[in-house]
Design a protein around this motif. Structure first.
Motif, PDB file in Angstrom:
ATOM      1  N   SER A   1       0.920  -1.290   0.132  1.00  0.00           N
ATOM      2  CA  SER A   1       0.017   0.083  -0.073  1.00  0.00           C
ATOM      3  C   SER A   1       0.805   1.175   0.188  1.00  0.00           C
ATOM      4  CB  SER A   1      -1.017  -0.147   1.171  1.00  0.00           C
ATOM      5  OG  SER A   1      -1.768  -1.183   1.129  1.00  0.00           O
ATOM      6  N   ILE A   2       1.851   1.294   0.685  1.00  0.00           N
ATOM      7  CA  ILE A   2       2.885   2.380   0.853  1.00  0.00           C
ATOM      8  C   ILE A   2       3.409   2.553  -0.366  1.00  0.00           C
ATOM      9  CG2 ILE A   2       4.898   3.403   1.790  1.00  0.00           C
ATOM     10  CD1 ILE A   2       4.050   1.915   4.524  1.00  0.00           C
TER      11      ILE A   2
ATOM     12  N   ARG B   1       1.841   6.064  -7.154  1.00  0.00           N
ATOM     13  CA  ARG B   1       0.470   7.250  -7.609  1.00  0.00           C
ATOM     14  C   ARG B   1       0.869   8.575  -7.552  1.00  0.00           C
ATOM     15  NH1 ARG B   1      -2.880   5.574  -4.210  1.00  0.00           N
ATOM     16  NH2 ARG B   1      -2.781   7.185  -2.925  1.00  0.00           N
ATOM     17  N   ASP B   2       1.627   8.907  -6.250  1.00  0.00           N
ATOM     18  CA  ASP B   2       1.764  10.571  -6.186  1.00  0.00           C
ATOM     19  C   ASP B   2       3.115  10.878  -7.206  1.00  0.00           C
ATOM     20  OD1 ASP B   2       0.261  10.403  -4.012  1.00  0.00           O
ATOM     21  OD2 ASP B   2       1.838  10.075  -2.528  1.00  0.00           O
TER      22      ASP B   2
ATOM     23  N   VAL C   1       4.639  13.620 -12.416  1.00  0.00           N
ATOM     24  CA  VAL C   1       5.126  13.637 -13.677  1.00  0.00           C
ATOM     25  C   VAL C   1       4.094  14.206 -14.591  1.00  0.00           C
ATOM     26  CG1 VAL C   1       6.228  12.379 -15.511  1.00  0.00           C
ATOM     27  CG2 VAL C   1       6.978  12.047 -12.968  1.00  0.00           C
ATOM     28  N   ALA C   2       2.935  13.620 -14.683  1.00  0.00           N
ATOM     29  CA  ALA C   2       1.841  14.129 -15.345  1.00  0.00           C
ATOM     30  C   ALA C   2       1.504  15.663 -15.430  1.00  0.00           C
ATOM     31  CB  ALA C   2       0.561  13.242 -15.044  1.00  0.00           C
TER      32      ALA C   2
ATOM     33  N   VAL D   1       4.499  -0.829 -12.953  1.00  0.00           N
ATOM     34  CA  VAL D   1       5.100  -1.185 -11.828  1.00  0.00           C
ATOM     35  C   VAL D   1       3.975  -1.231 -10.567  1.00  0.00           C
ATOM     36  CG1 VAL D   1       6.389  -0.946  -9.422  1.00  0.00           C
ATOM     37  CG2 VAL D   1       7.527  -0.502 -11.633  1.00  0.00           C
ATOM     38  N   GLY D   2       3.138  -0.353 -10.681  1.00  0.00           N
ATOM     39  CA  GLY D   2       1.665  -0.612 -10.010  1.00  0.00           C
ATOM     40  C   GLY D   2       1.122  -1.574 -10.219  1.00  0.00           C
TER      41      GLY D   2
END
Length: 218
Positions: free
Chosen positions: A33-34, A40-41, A46-47, A205-206
């Motif tokens: 989860s971490i 995600r952050d 980057v987006a 990776v996610g």
């Protein structure tokens, strides 16, 4: 004595011993989860990056279709009966008297119909200059791929050639439009490509961590 005390606790209150050691599954889930939150952050960060202004390549070069999605050539052009393809490899930075100098590594492939080999240049491209690192004759990329025959002699070290010949090779590729005018476009293009690759990496990776299959083209 200490061992007897621990053993006594285990007999009298075994649930306490179990509670003090979280299960592997629970610990793994927390770590996942971490990591997912961090991925995600970073993906979102980057987006949000502002892309460089859109730049067109200098004429008569054209952008190779699908170049952003693969490792093939970025630009191409015809010169007489020759076909010229440009590959940009990476961006490096070094310092000269506290000034940051950007350098692109440029692979130039010049091929001719009926010739099994093409002339290939590895160059350093700067905002205001271009330098040749090596010149070689190798199998055409469309026929032999990126592989090369290790037993084949590819030519002398470029720096070992006399100055006049080095100058003539520079004139040869400059006549074909390979010069510092390419830098601005290729720098912007490489930024976009690396940005996309980084976002794709965070997402892939996610998906791996969550045991999901990536969709084609993601």
């Amino acid at each position: 004595m200490l061992r007897k005390a621990i053993a006594g606790c285990a007999v009298q209150a075994p649930w306490r011993m179990i509670a003090s050691r979280p299960s592997t599954t629970t610990a793994s889930s927390a770590v996942d989860s971490i990591l997912l939150r961090s991925l995600r952050d970073h993906y979102q960060e980057v987006a949000k990056m502002t892309p460089p202004p859109k730049v067109s390549p200098p004429s008569p070069f054209t952008i190779v279709k699908g170049a952003l999605e693969n490792n093939g050539p970025v630009l191409k052009r015809s010169y007489g009966h020759e076909e010229i393809n440009l590959y940009v490899m990476r961006l490096t930075q070094h310092y000269d008297d506290d000034d940051v100098i950007d350098q692109l590594f440029l692979h130039v492939d010049v091929s001719k119909p009926g010739q099994k080999d093409s002339m290939q240049f590895l160059c350093g491209l700067y905002p205001d200059a271009l330098g040749i690192h090596s010149v070689s004759l190798r199998p055409k990329l469309e026929a032999g791929g990126s592989l090369q025959d290790p037993s084949k002699y590819n030519g002398p070290v470029f720096g070992d050639l006399d100055e006049r010949m080095r100058d003539e090779f520079h004139s040869y590729i400059e006549e074909r439009g390979i010069n510092s005018d390419l830098f601005q476009f290729l720098q912007a293009w490489l930024y976009v490509k690396e940005n996309r690759n980084l976002m794709r990496w965070f997402r892939s990776v996610g998906l791996f961590v969550t045991d999901q299959k990536s969709t084609k083209g993601a």
